[in-house]
Structure formats: structure tokens, C-alpha cells
Write a protein that holds these residues in place. Structure first.
Motif, PDB file in Angstrom:
ATOM      1  N   LYS A 173       0.829  -1.198   0.000  1.00 41.94           N
ATOM      2  CA  LYS A 173       0.000   0.000   0.000  1.00 41.94           C
ATOM      3  C   LYS A 173       0.866   1.252   0.000  1.00 41.94           C
ATOM      4  CE  LYS A 173      -3.959   2.198   2.205  1.00 41.94           C
ATOM      5  NZ  LYS A 173      -5.001   2.113   3.258  1.00 41.94           N
ATOM      6  N   ALA A 174       1.975   1.202   0.736  1.00 40.29           N
ATOM      7  CA  ALA A 174       2.893   2.342   0.760  1.00 40.29           C
ATOM      8  C   ALA A 174       3.438   2.617  -0.638  1.00 40.29           C
ATOM      9  CB  ALA A 174       4.034   2.085   1.737  1.00 40.29           C
ATOM     10  N   ARG A 175       3.767   1.562  -1.377  1.00 43.35           N
ATOM     11  CA  ARG A 175       4.275   1.739  -2.740  1.00 43.35           C
ATOM     12  C   ARG A 175       3.205   2.314  -3.657  1.00 43.35           C
ATOM     13  NH1 ARG A 175       8.607  -0.578  -5.057  1.00 43.35           N
ATOM     14  NH2 ARG A 175       7.391  -1.217  -6.872  1.00 43.35           N
ATOM     15  N   ARG A 176       1.954   1.873  -3.501  1.00 44.77           N
ATOM     16  CA  ARG A 176       0.871   2.409  -4.333  1.00 44.77           C
ATOM     17  C   ARG A 176       0.654   3.901  -4.073  1.00 44.77           C
ATOM     18  NH1 ARG A 176      -4.186   3.606  -3.460  1.00 44.77           N
ATOM     19  NH2 ARG A 176      -4.299   2.569  -1.449  1.00 44.77           N
ATOM     20  N   ILE A 177       0.676   4.280  -2.799  1.00 51.19           N
ATOM     21  CA  ILE A 177       0.500   5.691  -2.446  1.00 51.19           C
ATOM     22  C   ILE A 177       1.690   6.514  -2.947  1.00 51.19           C
ATOM     23  CG2 ILE A 177       0.350   7.308  -0.508  1.00 51.19           C
ATOM     24  CD1 ILE A 177      -1.155   5.114   1.027  1.00 51.19           C
ATOM     25  N   ALA A 178       2.895   5.955  -2.824  1.00 54.48           N
ATOM     26  CA  ALA A 178       4.091   6.659  -3.297  1.00 54.48           C
ATOM     27  C   ALA A 178       4.059   6.856  -4.808  1.00 54.48           C
ATOM     28  CB  ALA A 178       5.343   5.887  -2.894  1.00 54.48           C
ATOM     29  N   ARG A 179       3.624   5.827  -5.549  1.00 53.84           N
ATOM     30  CA  ARG A 179       3.536   5.925  -7.010  1.00 53.84           C
ATOM     31  C   ARG A 179       2.540   7.012  -7.408  1.00 53.84           C
ATOM     32  NH1 ARG A 179       6.873   4.839 -10.796  1.00 53.84           N
ATOM     33  NH2 ARG A 179       6.494   7.063 -10.954  1.00 53.84           N
ATOM     34  N   GLU A 180       1.392   7.029  -6.737  1.00 57.19           N
ATOM     35  CA  GLU A 180       0.375   8.046  -7.019  1.00 57.19           C
ATOM     36  C   GLU A 180       0.909   9.438  -6.701  1.00 57.19           C
ATOM     37  OE1 GLU A 180      -4.264   7.994  -6.068  1.00 57.19           O
ATOM     38  OE2 GLU A 180      -3.081   8.598  -4.327  1.00 57.19           O
ATOM     39  N   THR A 181       1.676   9.549  -5.634  1.00 54.96           N
ATOM     40  CA  THR A 181       2.260  10.838  -5.264  1.00 54.96           C
ATOM     41  C   THR A 181       3.219  11.335  -6.333  1.00 54.96           C
ATOM     42  OG1 THR A 181       2.049  10.330  -2.909  1.00 54.96           O
ATOM     43  CG2 THR A 181       3.646  12.036  -3.517  1.00 54.96           C
TER      44      THR A 181
END
Length: 728
Positions: A173-181
Motif C-alpha cells: 500500500k505504501a508503494r501504491r500511495i508513493a507511485r500516485e504521489t
């Protein structure tokens, strides 16, 4: 217990050394620039939010209200107004608590309720995928932002605090949020000129998405900084000394380029860290604009400039309003160093961006310019969303416009337009105005006629040539790069395809109804409505478009409408040529609902038939094409067709030329084809042996007569042994 203060001004617990965001700290900070009544309103919003979020905790274990207060603190550091701060404190109450938008409006006013609603996700709608839900929420937020820019300010602050506390999330989930950021929020911050927020979002996103790369690069930069610490100090001293010698006041700051920008440069240029030449940068801050250029001359005399690396963003600001002089110099030991020269006002604006509109309201021209540029971009978003279908497509168009590499070109009247790198003449036309883009037919770049697909370079002057009846071409989608151009072209083609499909569907259905001796207009509304309900369609036009696209067979629809049983009338006994007078007349301008088969490439003059292909409409084949298969046995899946008598379009066909393998033969054949008024779309060469080769050309012709003329002209070439058309 003693307290510490971190670099962002947040209070730290001495034992745990993690930020604590207390409402008392926030109110004390707000008193430095807000009226006491406004501070009390912010505190009232805090009491409401604390009660609404009572019992809720974040994954960090803290009470949930800590997060909204932290978001408000980030905005307070940008000196946002009290309504924005109140909305920040309340930004999750609609989404995460039973509080309704109407309740917020009644308690705090419509303005704050609209801000909170703009930031809230679309959580009460069922979506088919996570990507669709994400895109729809972002679309809602971006469109709310076009009404009030503070919506995105709150969302950026919300995302920034979430990124600061991302470590408690599951890795995926952290990677998904980071990618979106990295894909959405950091580019938006950059587009709005809020450099301080962008840099932190990028570095936090980089660390979360590529943790090993981040650590390795940080280590490399740290070692490089240690090795060149003395060099940096010497350059700072040399720059200050030169300013003093020239009698100019200024401040010099040595800084290390942030990690994500170094990483992107390594990725884009496919180079190693040791090849990144400008890891170290120096910023020179002066008092007046004219001093910037004097400083530039002074430092160019101190260190030699690197050719081609000077950029004047003062005379031509970036799209987000950023202004500065950039130059790269050969420093001590030949190490390249980047220098940025700007005024104090430019420096403030480069960090604050659109927030300067609130931070410096005392008639600051830079803040007004930033606000104007942001408004222009938001207007483009509005135009873009009107021409797209689903939210995922809209989000893709927005992403195109968010990346910062730019080209600066001029209109004939000297107006500067900023376009993305790789932009074409068509992108320029749509940037000027949607109508200019829709009707462009040619262009002059620096007074020379150029194709519409020409990519633009810095400093060029572009003049668009328009024709009143011209329309966008589907081929433009192959090379335009701006979201506005792509969205408008697709919108036009969708509308065009829809109308063409309706007209073609009517012709096909009328042809079948004629066999039952009735017309569509003569049918009762009740019968048409029954068929619409049966196929779950909303209107008669939808039914006609379904027929044209091959999703519904016209004969079956005619039977449903007339109430006939499934027995085929005498006239429809699937024999090619039956009822040919009522067949489909092909003009070549039907658009995407009528296409021409690549297997046999029919041209005017060929006997042809049409095959219904679901989703694609009617595909035209030559009679006898081997790919027709069993269609001739299925009368309801094919339709007899013939060519109109006055066709002006051109059609692609394929010819095979067997020639002696001699130097220049390909050029001679190509030149002969061109002389006969044909365009070569593709050519392939197959060498049979050392003496002969086969050339396969895909060319455009008007009809069989035109093709025969081309083939006769090729036969007289001495090297040509045999010419044939594509077999069927």
C-alpha cells in the motif's frame, strides 16, 4: 519534559522524537498573521472535528484529529486564509464520519462545506476497479479545484502529511500511495509552482517506492559531498568575493540537488551517478532584476560557462510562473556547478507558487502572475473534461499536462506560448484555441510551410492556417502530446462517429424494411419502443448506431419491428447480388463505421460486399476474398455493396514488383509511383537471390483506372520484370 523543535517548526517529544501537532501550537502560530476572531473560528472548527473523529485513531496509534491539525499547520506555514484552515481541519469529516455536507454548510457556511466536499473521495459509488475509483475521485477533486484552488492546496497538504507518516503502512500500500504521489501530486505541486511541497513529496515518494535505490543514491551523494566539501566552501567564497569586487549586494547559498531530481536525470539520460555533472548548485539572491544580469556577467568572467546550458527564465518564465537565470559553469578542478540567480521576490515565489496569492496580498505582481497562470491551466482542465468519456481517460490527459519539460514558441503577434517538450504544430493550434485546432490544415514555422506533425523547438514563430470546413483527423492522435489537443480530437471523432453511425444504421435498416414494404417513419412509436426495451437501449439513435457498428443485424431488427416471424422473405435468400439495387453505397467518407479489409484492400471499381463485424461496423471486402469464409452462406451477416460514382477519396492497395537487384531500382520505382499522383504508405523488400528481389508497396489510388495507369508506367522500367496486385 523538555521539548525540541524540528526543521519544519513542529514540536517534538524529547523521548520519542516524533512530531506532535497540538491545536495550541497551531493557534499560537496563527496569531502571527490572522485576526483573533479568525483564530477563534479555526479553534471552533477544531472542536467540531475532534468530536466528529472521537474514538478514531490513525495507524500510528495517535488520535485521528492529530492528522487534520497537522494538515492545517502545513497550510498555516503557507499563510493560507482562515477558511482554508478550517476546511483543512474538517477535510475528512464527510468521508470518514456520519457528518453530512449540509450539516457542515449549516454550521460553518457553504464556502467551507464546498471546500471539504471537493477534497472528499467518491466513496459511496460502486466502481469496477480500484483504478476507476481513484480516477473518478481525482477528477472530482480537480474539477472542484477549478472553482476554488484551495481544494488542491488542502489535498497537497493532506498528502504531504500522509507521506511523512507512510512508514506505518503495509509495503504494497505504501508503494501504491508513493507511485500516485510521484505521478499526480508532486507534478501538480510543480505545476502550481509550490516548490517546497514538490521537493518533499518527491523525496518521500522516492524513498517509499524505491527504498534501496534511495539509500544507495543518498549514500553516494553523501560521500560526494564529503569529498567536495572544501570545493563548495571555496566556490561560495569566490562568488561572494566577486560580487563585492563588482559592488553588488547579494547572498550566496550552496546547496545539494535533491535526490529525486538526480535519480530522474540518471534514468532519462541512462547515465551513472558519476556522470551527473551538476550535483552541486549555488543560488545567488540579489535585490533587483537588473542586478541578476550584472551578476551573470560577473560570474561568467569568474568561471567559464558551459555552452548550451544557459536558460533565461526571467524573460520567459516557466509555465508555473517560475523565474530565475540558470547557467552551468566549469568550476574549480573542472567540476561543473549550476548557478541560479534571482531576486528575493522570485525566490519567495519559487518556493510558494500559487500560495503567494495568499502569502503576499499587498499587490505583489509575482503572486498575481502565478495566480493567472494557474487559472489558465485550470481553464484547460475544464475544457478537457468536457471532451472525454470516463474518468480514467480524463486522468491520462491530466498526466500528460503535468510534466514540466517545456518549449517556448511565439505567435505571429509575439505572444509567448509554453508547450510540453515534443509538442507539434497541432498542439500549438489547440493551445491557441479549440476552434483553431479543429480547423487547422497547415502551418508556417518561421515563415516556412511545414507539415502538421512537425515538432516545435524553442524560439520558433508559428502561424496556423485554417480552413472553415476542415475537421480533425484521427491521424493527429498519433503525434499530439498535450492533453487538451488529445481530448478535443477524441471528442470530435466520437461525435463524428456517432452521427455517421446513426446515418449508416438508418440506411441499413431502411434497406431491410423495404423488403417488408414499410419504412422506419411509418412504424409506430410503440413498436420502436418495444425493441428499445428488449435491447436495453435508450433512444432510436442508439439502435441505429448499434446496427452500423455491427452489434445488431439489420434484418433481425427489421423482423422485430415488423412483427414477422423468422422465415426469410424471398428477397433475402442469402445470395450475393440479391436486391443489389438496395445495397450499401460506399462513398469512402463514412469514417470509422465502415472500414476496408487489409486482406484484399478493395478500391473503387472492384466488386465488393460488406461484412458485419461487432464493435467495428461494416468491413468491406472484394468479392472472392479468401477470408470471407462462411459469410456468403449467412445472409444476415453480410450486405451487398457498390461504389458511388463520384468518389474523391483515396484508398490503400498493395502491389508486388519483381525487379532486378540493381542499385537505384527502389528509388526509380518509388519516383514513378509518385509521378502518377500516388502516395507510398509502406514498402518492404524481399531479396530472392543475388539477382532478383521483390518489392511490396502499399500505395494510395483513386480507383482501378488510377491503379492500372500506375502499373503501366512501372512496366516500362527496364529493371522491372513483373507487376501484380495483391491476390485475393
Amino acid at each position: 519534559m523538555s521539548n525540541l523543535l524540528n526543521q519544519t517548526g513542529h514540536r517534538l517529544d524529547a523521548d520519542q522524537e516524533k512530531p506532535r501537532f497540538l491545536i495550541s501550537d497551531l493557534c499560537a502560530y496563527l496569531e502571527s498573521y490572522l485576526d483573533s476572531d479568525q483564530v477563534r473560528e479555526v479553534y471552533r472548527a477544531y472542536l467540531f472535528g475532534a468530536e466528529a473523529h472521537s474514538g478514531q485513531h490513525r495507524k500510528t496509534g495517535e488520535p485521528y484529529i492529530y492528522h487534520p491539525v497537522a494538515v492545517a499547520r502545513i497550510l498555516a506555514e503557507m499563510r493560507m486564509d482562515h477558511n482554508c484552515l478550517m476546511a483543512a481541519i474538517l477535510h475528512d469529516v464527510i468521508e470518514d464520519t456520519p457528518t453530512a455536507k449540509e450539516q457542515l454548510a449549516g454550521t460553518f457556511g457553504v464556502e467551507i462545506a464546498e471546500l471539504v466536499d471537493g477534497v472528499s473521495k467518491l466513496s459511496k459509488i460502486d466502481f469496477q476497479s480500484q483504478a476507476e475509483a481513484q480516477a473518478a475521485s481525482l477528477r472530482k477533486m480537480l474539477l472542484a479545484m477549478t472553482k476554488d484552488i484551495r481544494v488542491i492546496m488542502i489535498k497537497l497538504a493532506d498528502r504531504l502529511h500522509n507521506m511523512r507518516t507512510l512508514g506505518v503502512m503495509r509495503p504494497e500500500k505504501a508503494r501504491r500511495i508513493a507511485r500516485e504521489t510521484l505521478d499526480i501530486y508532486a507534478p501538480i505541486a510543480n505545476r502550481l509552482g509550490i516548490n517546497s511541497v514538490r521537493l518533499e513529496l518527491e523525496d518521500l515518494g522516492f524513498a517509499a517506492y524505491w527504498p534501496m535505490r534511495y539509500r544507495a543514491l543518498r549514500q553516494a551523494v553523501s560521500e560526494s559531498r564529503g569529498q567536495h566539501k572544501e570545493l563548495v566552501a571555496n566556490v561560495e567564497a569566490a562568488l561572494l568575493n566577486r560580487l563585492e569586487q563588482e559592488g553588488m549586494d547579494g547572498h550566496v547559498y550552496g546547496r545539494q540537488k535533491h535526490l529525486y531530481s538526480i535519480y530522474r536525470k540518471m534514468q532519462e539520460k541512462n547515465i551513472t551517478f558519476s556522470d551527473v555533472v551538476d550535483v552541486f548548485a549555488f543560488r545567488i539572491i540579489v535585490d533587483r532584476l537588473d542586478t541578476c544580469y550584472r551578476v551573470l556577467g560577473a560570474i561568467h568572467n569568474l568561471y567559464k560557462p558551459m555552452p548550451g546550458r544557459f536558460k533565461d527564465y526571467i524573460a520567459i518564465p516557466k509555465a508555473n510562473g517560475y523565474q530565475s537565470l540558470h547557467t552551468v559553469l566549469f568550476g574549480p578542478q573542472g567540476i561543473p556547478i549550476e548557478i541560479q540567480i534571482r531576486t528575493e521576490e522570485m525566490d519567495r515565489l519559487s518556493e510558494s507558487g500559487i500560495a503567494a496569492h495568499w502569502m503576499y496580498k499587498s499587490g505583489d505582481s509575482g503572486g498575481i502572475a502565478m495566480s493567472t497562470r494557474a487559472s489558465d491551466w485550470l481553464q484547460n482542465l475544464l475544457e478537457m473534461q468536457q471532451g472525454v468519456g470516463d474518468s480514467v481517460e480524463f486522468l491520462e490527459h491530466v498526466k500528460v499536462d503535468l510534466f514540466p519539460d517545456e518549449v517556448y514558441v511565439f505567435t505571429p503577434r509575439g505572444r509567448i506560448l509554453v508547450l510540453p517538450k515534443g509538442a507539434t504544430v497541432v498542439d500549438f493550434a489547440y493551445t491557441v484555441h479549440t476552434d483553431v485546432g479543429n480547423t487547422c490544415v497547415a502551418a508556417r514555422v518561421d515563415r516556412r510551410l511545414v507539415p502538421l506533425r512537425t515538432r516545435l523547438r524553442n524560439g520558433q514563430t508559428v502561424e496556423i492556417i485554417n480552413a472553415e470546413n476542415a475537421t480533425p483527423s484521427p491521424a493527429w492522435l498519433n503525434y499530439v502530446v498535450t492533453g487538451k489537443a488529445r481530448a478535443n480530437i477524441r471528442a470530435f471523432l466520437k461525435n463524428l462517429q456517432g452521427q455517421v453511425a446513426v446515418d449508416l444504421g438508418r440506411r441499413l435498416l431502411e434497406r431491410e424494411l423495404k423488403r417488408f414494404q414499410i419504412s422506419l417513419d411509418a412504424l409506430g412509436e410503440e413498436k420502436i419502443q418495444q425493441v428499445l426495451e428488449e435491447y436495453r437501449l435508450e433512444s432510436q439513435d442508439d439502435l441505429l448506431a448499434e446496427i452500423a457498428l455491427g452489434n445488431r443485424m439489420p434484418l433481425l431488427i427489421a423482423r422485430r419491428l415488423t412483427g414477422e416471424d423468422l422465415a426469410t422473405p424471398v428477397e433475402t435468400a442469402g445470395t450475393p447480388g440479391a436486391e443489389s439495387a438496395g445495397g450499401l453505397s460506399i462513398k469512402g467518407t463514412e469514417g470509422m463505421v465502415v472500414s476496408f479489409a487489409n486482406c484484399c484492400r478493395p478500391i473503387p471499381g472492384d466488386p465488393v460486399m460488406g461484412v458485419f463485424n461487432p464493435g467495428k461496423g461494416i468491413v468491406i471486402h472484394r468479392h472472392g476474398c479468401r477470408n470471407l469464409g462462411e459469410f456468403n452462406k449467412q445472409g444476415h451477416n453480410w450486405i451487398e455493396a457498390q461504389w458511388e460514382s463520384d468518389i474523391e477519396a483515396e484508398f490503400a492497395t498493395e502491389i508486388r514488383v519483381e525487379a532486378g537487384n540493381r542499385r537505384g531500382v527502389l528509388g526509380t520505382v518509388a519516383a514513378t509511383i509518385s509521378e502518377q499522383g500516388s502516395n507510398i504508405e509502406n514498402v518492404t523488400s524481399q531479396e530472392r537471390d543475388g539477382l532478383f528481389s521483390t518489392l511490396v508497396f502499399v500505395i494510395t489510388v483513386k480507383d482501378r483506372v488510377h491503379l492500372a495507369k500506375i502499373m503501366r508506367s512501372l512496366r516500362v522500367i527496364p529493371s522491372v520484370l513483373k507487376i501484380s496486385r495483391q491476390s485475393i
